[in-house]
Design a protein around this motif. Structure first.
Motif, PDB file in Angstrom:
ATOM      1  N   VAL A  96      59.205 -58.683  58.838  1.00  0.00           N
ATOM      2  CA  VAL A  96      59.689 -57.240  58.713  1.00  0.00           C
ATOM      3  C   VAL A  96      59.184 -56.815  59.834  1.00  0.00           C
ATOM      4  CG1 VAL A  96      59.521 -55.171  57.285  1.00  0.00           C
ATOM      5  CG2 VAL A  96      59.075 -57.409  56.279  1.00  0.00           C
ATOM      6  N   SER A  97      60.301 -55.845  60.629  1.00  0.00           N
ATOM      7  CA  SER A  97      59.939 -55.292  61.798  1.00  0.00           C
ATOM      8  C   SER A  97      60.585 -53.897  61.861  1.00  0.00           C
ATOM      9  CB  SER A  97      60.265 -56.128  63.021  1.00  0.00           C
ATOM     10  OG  SER A  97      60.133 -55.742  64.190  1.00  0.00           O
ATOM     11  N   GLY A  98      60.002 -52.996  62.587  1.00  0.00           N
ATOM     12  CA  GLY A  98      60.315 -51.705  62.790  1.00  0.00           C
ATOM     13  C   GLY A  98      59.525 -50.834  63.845  1.00  0.00           C
ATOM     14  N   MET A  99      60.276 -49.964  64.302  1.00  0.00           N
ATOM     15  CA  MET A  99      59.277 -49.103  65.092  1.00  0.00           C
ATOM     16  C   MET A  99      59.152 -47.796  64.777  1.00  0.00           C
ATOM     17  SD  MET A  99      58.008 -49.801  68.266  1.00  0.00           S
ATOM     18  CE  MET A  99      57.239 -48.866  69.437  1.00  0.00           C
ATOM     19  N   GLY A 100      57.732 -47.300  65.258  1.00  0.00           N
ATOM     20  CA  GLY A 100      57.512 -46.052  64.794  1.00  0.00           C
ATOM     21  C   GLY A 100      57.190 -45.992  63.364  1.00  0.00           C
ATOM     22  N   SER A 158      65.606 -49.473  61.111  1.00  0.00           N
ATOM     23  CA  SER A 158      65.635 -48.579  62.289  1.00  0.00           C
ATOM     24  C   SER A 158      66.451 -47.366  61.625  1.00  0.00           C
ATOM     25  CB  SER A 158      66.189 -49.139  63.469  1.00  0.00           C
ATOM     26  OG  SER A 158      66.553 -48.045  64.399  1.00  0.00           O
ATOM     27  N   ASN A 159      66.018 -46.229  61.701  1.00  0.00           N
ATOM     28  CA  ASN A 159      66.919 -45.208  61.233  1.00  0.00           C
ATOM     29  C   ASN A 159      68.320 -44.972  62.005  1.00  0.00           C
ATOM     30  OD1 ASN A 159      67.775 -42.810  59.603  1.00  0.00           O
ATOM     31  ND2 ASN A 159      66.879 -41.401  61.346  1.00  0.00           N
ATOM     32  N   SER A 160      68.072 -45.092  63.103  1.00  0.00           N
ATOM     33  CA  SER A 160      69.371 -44.865  64.086  1.00  0.00           C
ATOM     34  C   SER A 160      70.017 -46.288  64.314  1.00  0.00           C
ATOM     35  CB  SER A 160      68.833 -44.523  65.542  1.00  0.00           C
ATOM     36  OG  SER A 160      68.112 -45.515  66.201  1.00  0.00           O
ATOM     37  N   GLY A 161      69.437 -47.566  64.112  1.00  0.00           N
ATOM     38  CA  GLY A 161      70.156 -48.681  64.534  1.00  0.00           C
ATOM     39  C   GLY A 161      70.151 -49.019  65.829  1.00  0.00           C
ATOM     40  N   GLU A 162      69.577 -48.390  66.632  1.00  0.00           N
ATOM     41  CA  GLU A 162      69.756 -48.373  68.176  1.00  0.00           C
ATOM     42  C   GLU A 162      68.410 -48.320  68.617  1.00  0.00           C
ATOM     43  OE1 GLU A 162      72.572 -49.114  69.617  1.00  0.00           O
ATOM     44  OE2 GLU A 162      74.026 -48.462  68.149  1.00  0.00           O
ATOM     45  N   THR A 163      67.323 -48.596  68.040  1.00  0.00           N
ATOM     46  CA  THR A 163      65.936 -48.616  68.626  1.00  0.00           C
ATOM     47  C   THR A 163      65.802 -49.532  69.774  1.00  0.00           C
ATOM     48  OG1 THR A 163      65.059 -47.931  66.611  1.00  0.00           O
ATOM     49  CG2 THR A 163      63.322 -48.584  68.259  1.00  0.00           C
ATOM     50  N   VAL A 190      68.761 -52.676  58.228  1.00  0.00           N
ATOM     51  CA  VAL A 190      68.804 -51.530  57.498  1.00  0.00           C
ATOM     52  C   VAL A 190      68.740 -50.322  58.243  1.00  0.00           C
ATOM     53  CG1 VAL A 190      67.390 -49.971  55.788  1.00  0.00           C
ATOM     54  CG2 VAL A 190      67.242 -52.373  55.615  1.00  0.00           C
ATOM     55  N   ALA A 191      69.776 -49.399  58.163  1.00  0.00           N
ATOM     56  CA  ALA A 191      69.726 -48.240  59.352  1.00  0.00           C
ATOM     57  C   ALA A 191      70.866 -47.288  58.459  1.00  0.00           C
ATOM     58  CB  ALA A 191      70.446 -48.850  60.537  1.00  0.00           C
ATOM     59  N   SER A 192      70.735 -45.897  59.087  1.00  0.00           N
ATOM     60  CA  SER A 192      71.411 -44.906  58.648  1.00  0.00           C
ATOM     61  C   SER A 192      72.830 -44.727  59.531  1.00  0.00           C
ATOM     62  CB  SER A 192      71.064 -43.610  58.814  1.00  0.00           C
ATOM     63  OG  SER A 192      69.483 -43.880  57.855  1.00  0.00           O
TER      64      SER A 192
END
Length: 322
Positions: A49-53, A99-104, A124-126
């Motif tokens: 699992v990975s994600g920023m912020g 990533s919420n934006s999908g562009e992190t 997973v993104a919005s």
């Protein structure tokens, strides 16, 4: 409106907005969710699992929930991945990237790594059409909903939806694997959760510690066993070894006159309450409290009525079972 009323109004507004986001997420789930579950089930390794912020904080919780419910998982920080931790992501794994934006931008290396080594990627993104969702083998699009902050810039509803999505994945995997409370305890040996799932067999005293006499044992000898074993009770068995009764302090008081002239079978209370070694200790504590007793003999249903142990309420309380 007072400050207190204002605070409460804000809190209720935030919760209502986030609740609407969860409702929208539930309605939006479809084939991509099922595909994500299938992908994880087929993985020979772990879920990375990975994600920023804020997505990273949520990702840590998702990884922990997966790991504790039977799906091996590990959180990998995307910035650290770019400096050597990509070695933690192997070909047998499946990546779950948030990533919420999908562009992190910090996610670019870990995404590229999964593409280079054909590591399955769940994104997973919005934002539909974002880099993450386009590159992903399975793309889960979060529904467009209002952030609860009022300005639209603070991750609130979006992180709540992502967290709930992680829980949904974990529970779907857990149910498919028939993950039981016994399995759960294996990963939660400490703390209140572990204590609640302790079995009677984990805490009982057995072997030579058992205070047992036969029905024909003179009460003078039975009292000696009660004193030596230290439980304040003695179990009474028939000629086959089956537990037929128990002698307690109350039984001693009721037979005080001429007590030493009796044998254990004449003083005992017949058919005492017992418990299965496979029962959770919490159930045993409830029985002891309800009956105002401090000990229970442990009898295996498959053991021909023989006592295999004795459980003391103080041992349960020391272990955190209350």
């Amino acid at each position: 409106m007072t400050d207190a009323e204002t605070f409460l109004a804000t809190a209720r507004r935030v919760i209502e907005i986030e609740a609407r986001g969860l409702t929208a997420l539930s309605a939006a789930l479809g084939d991509s969710f099922s595909a994500a579950v299938d992908l994880i089930l087929k993985a020979r390794g772990r879920v990375i699992v990975s994600g920023m912020g804020k997505s990273g904080h949520v990702g840590r919780k998702i990884a922990a929930t997966l790991a504790s419910t039977g799906t091996p998982a590990q959180y990998v920080h995307p910035a650290e991945a770019s400096h050597g931790d990509l070695g933690m992501v192997t070909e047998g794994d499946v990546a779950l990237v948030l990533s919420n934006s999908g562009e992190t931008p910090e996610l670019s290396d870990i995404i590229a790594h999964t593409r280079r080594f054909s590591i399955p990627l769940i994104g997973v993104a919005s934002r539909a059409g974002s880099t993450l969702l386009v590159q992903a083998d399975v793309a889960i699009l979060l529904p467009a909903t209002e952030e609860a902050c009022g300005t639209g810039i603070v991750p609130t509803t979006s992180t709540t939806m992502t967290l709930a999505l992680g829980d949904a994945l974990a529970v779907a995997l857990m149910e498919h694997r028939r993950f039981t409370p016994e399995h759960f305890r294996t990963f939660h040996p400490g703390g209140k959760l572990g204590a609640r799932l302790l079995k009677v067999a984990d805490l009982m005293h057995g072997g030579d510690a058992l205070p047992l006499v036969t029905e024909t044992t003179p009460m003078s000898d039975a009292l000696l066993v009660m004193s030596q074993k230290g439980f304040g009770v003695v179990g009474v068995t028939d000629a086959t070894g089956r537990l037929t009764g128990i002698v307690t302090d109350g039984d001693l008081r009721r037979h005080m006159a001429g007590l030493l002239e009796h044998v254990a079978g004449e003083v005992m209370t017949r058919a005492p309450r017992t418990i299965d070694p496979g029962s959770v200790a919490e159930k045993a504590v409830a029985i002891m409290r309800d009956r105002k007793i401090t000990c229970l003999f442990v009898v295996d249903p498959q053991g021909a009525g023989r006592a295999t142990g004795i459980l003391n309420i103080h041992d349960c309380l020391r272990a955190g079972v209350a």
